[in-house]
Design an enzyme around this catalytic site. Structure first.
Site, short mmCIF file in Angstrom:
data_model
loop_
_atom_site.label_atom_id
_atom_site.label_comp_id
_atom_site.label_asym_id
_atom_site.label_seq_id
_atom_site.Cartn_x
_atom_site.Cartn_y
_atom_site.Cartn_z
N SER A 179 0.80 -1.23 0.00
CA SER A 179 0.00 0.00 0.00
C SER A 179 0.83 1.27 0.00
CB SER A 179 -0.94 0.00 1.21
OG SER A 179 -0.21 -0.07 2.42
N THR A 194 -2.42 -6.46 -0.87
CA THR A 194 -3.28 -5.77 0.08
C THR A 194 -4.73 -5.97 -0.34
OG1 THR A 194 -3.21 -3.70 -1.18
CG2 THR A 194 -1.56 -3.99 0.55
N ASP A 243 -22.55 -0.21 7.14
CA ASP A 243 -21.94 -0.26 5.81
C ASP A 243 -23.01 0.17 4.80
OD1 ASP A 243 -20.84 -0.98 3.29
OD2 ASP A 243 -19.45 -2.34 4.30
N ALA A 266 -8.01 0.75 12.16
CA ALA A 266 -7.03 -0.13 11.52
C ALA A 266 -7.35 -0.23 10.03
CB ALA A 266 -7.04 -1.51 12.17
N SER A 267 -7.89 0.87 9.47
CA SER A 267 -8.25 0.87 8.05
C SER A 267 -7.30 1.77 7.27
CB SER A 267 -9.71 1.29 7.87
OG SER A 267 -9.97 2.57 8.43
N ARG A 268 -7.64 3.05 7.15
CA ARG A 268 -6.78 4.04 6.53
C ARG A 268 -6.72 5.26 7.45
NH1 ARG A 268 -5.03 0.46 3.94
NH2 ARG A 268 -4.94 0.24 1.66
N ASP A 272 -3.76 2.27 14.52
CA ASP A 272 -2.71 1.57 13.78
C ASP A 272 -2.35 2.33 12.51
OD1 ASP A 272 -1.03 -0.78 13.12
OD2 ASP A 272 -2.47 -1.03 11.48
N GLU A 286 1.28 9.13 6.63
CA GLU A 286 2.36 8.17 6.89
C GLU A 286 3.42 8.31 5.80
OE1 GLU A 286 0.73 4.22 7.04
OE2 GLU A 286 -0.81 4.76 8.50
N HIS A 310 0.90 0.84 11.42
CA HIS A 310 0.22 0.25 10.25
C HIS A 310 0.65 -1.21 10.07
CE1 HIS A 310 -1.66 1.40 6.11
NE2 HIS A 310 -2.02 0.18 6.49
N GLY A 318 -2.38 -5.80 9.97
CA GLY A 318 -2.49 -6.96 9.09
C GLY A 318 -1.22 -7.75 8.91
#
Length: 373
Positions: free
Chosen positions: A45, A67, A147, A207-209, A233, A238, A255, A258
């Site tokens: 990513s 990813t 969602d 813990a996504s973006r 995370d 970044e 990050h 995962g």
């Protein structure tokens, strides 16, 4: 055939050496000139695959990202250039779900608040969010799901609108893709107005973006005295993260949610299988050939097994507080990317086989542990 692979992707040589010559690259430093005469590009990513990067890609026929998310890939450009593309959907879903579960049990212990007394809201119910929901529901925890895209598609009947979920949950964890515009925009979906409106005592996990939460606004809200527990995370900008925010975060990591050995290797395997399928090559290699035996492989339960013991098992395999300690101690000296590159080996719950006659065995199996017959 020349194959260029991110230096942090595991097992590329093991999977692809029979197909071509493998060279490695630094994911943030890749240049257009490095793609001259390259046939296959395997990324993560941190690499933006765009028109600038592909300016000299004269032989490129396949791009793969190890990813789930693809916001770093210009997929329309690849299509226009007739370059085949694959992501690795689901490769690290288990790892991210286990990161969240480790965080939940750590918070429960430190705050003396049993999980079965709390409502957990999951925002984003793709491969990661649905994996997490399944594990939490197996523990008979109260879970709310948000969602809007899946709901509009008729794939999520129990959808709860975001603001309603924020109001009703004790813990909210984000697992959405980064969408920068449109009806379902996730960029700064947690803006200053939403952050200021959060009820005291709420736990936010991202813990996504990093861009899903406005980090500057979050810092300002925390500096103003907001009573929030934060588990982050991922971060905006970044690897140049907002250092001032760190002191307000309960558990902070670089990050790596995962980044289990299985999750990263699974990403490589998925790309290998997809490449073989596209090229008409038989995919003969599998993950089991390459993964080492973990240090701890078995545990035996007694009859008095309870929630505290589940937490001990979870943290035996992975304790998020280890990564929080690494970040706080080493960020200034080593930098964000160095910490990611040198992240210690982490295994998944499934590497631990549990035996015994406890009534909790079925729930532990759903949580991801291997249960002996």
């Amino acid at each position: 055939m020349k194959i260029l692979a991110d230096q942090n992707m595991p097992l590329v040589e093991q999977y692809f050496a029979d197909i071509g010559e493998v060279e490695r690259f630094d994911g943030r430093q890749l240049t257009a000139d490095q793609l001259i005469d390259v046939d296959v590009l395997l990324t993560r990513s941190v690499t933006q695959v765009n028109n600038e990067l592909l300016a000299h890609a004269n032989k490129l026929s396949f791009v793969g990202t190890a990813t789930i998310g693809v916001d770093h890939i210009d997929t329309q450009l690849l299509n226009d250039k007739n370059i085949a593309f694959s992501s690795a959907p689901g490769c690290n879903a288990i790892a991210v779900a286990e990161y969240v579960i480790s965080s939940l049990y750590a918070l429960s212990q430190e705050n003396a608040r049993p999980l079965n007394n709390q409502t957990i809201g999951i925002v984003g119910v793709g491969s990661i969010g649905s994996c997490l929901a399944q594990k939490l529901q197996a523990l008979n925890l109260t879970v709310l799901l948000c969602d809007p895209i899946k709901h509009a598609q008729g794939l999520l009947n129990e959808h709860v609108a975001l603001d309603q979920l924020l109001a009703q949950s004790d813990i909210v964890t984000f697992h959405v893709p980064l969408i920068k515009s449109g009806e379902h925009k996730t960029l700064h979906m947690m803006d200053k107005a939403r952050l200021k409106a959060l009820k005291p005592g709420l736990t936010l996990i991202n813990a996504s973006r990093g861009d899903v939460i406005d980090n500057q606004a979050l810092l300002e809200v925390m500096q103003a005295g907001a009573d929030l527990d934060l588990v982050l995370d991922v971060w905006e900008n970044e690897p140049t993260i907002l250092i001032e925010l760190l002191e307000h975060v309960r558990y902070a990591s670089v990050h790596i949610a995962g980044h289990t050995l299985e999750g990263k290797a699974r990403g490589t395997q998925i790309l290998y299988q997809k490449f073989c399928e596209l090229k008409g090559i038989e995919a003969t290699k599998s993950l089991d050939e390459f993964l080492p035996v973990p240090a701890i492989t078995q545990a035996t339960l007694g009859q008095s097994f309870n929630e505290a013991d589940i937490a001990r098992l979870v943290h035996l395999i992975y304790d998020v507080r280890r990564d929080d300690g690494i970040l706080l101690r080493d960020l200034a000296n080593n930098g964000f990317d160095s910490l990611r590159k040198n992240y210690p080996v982490r295994r998944e719950f499934s590497t631990l086989t549990i035996q015994g006659d406890s009534s909790q065995l079925a729930a532990l199996a759903q949580l991801g542990f291997t249960v002996a017959n």
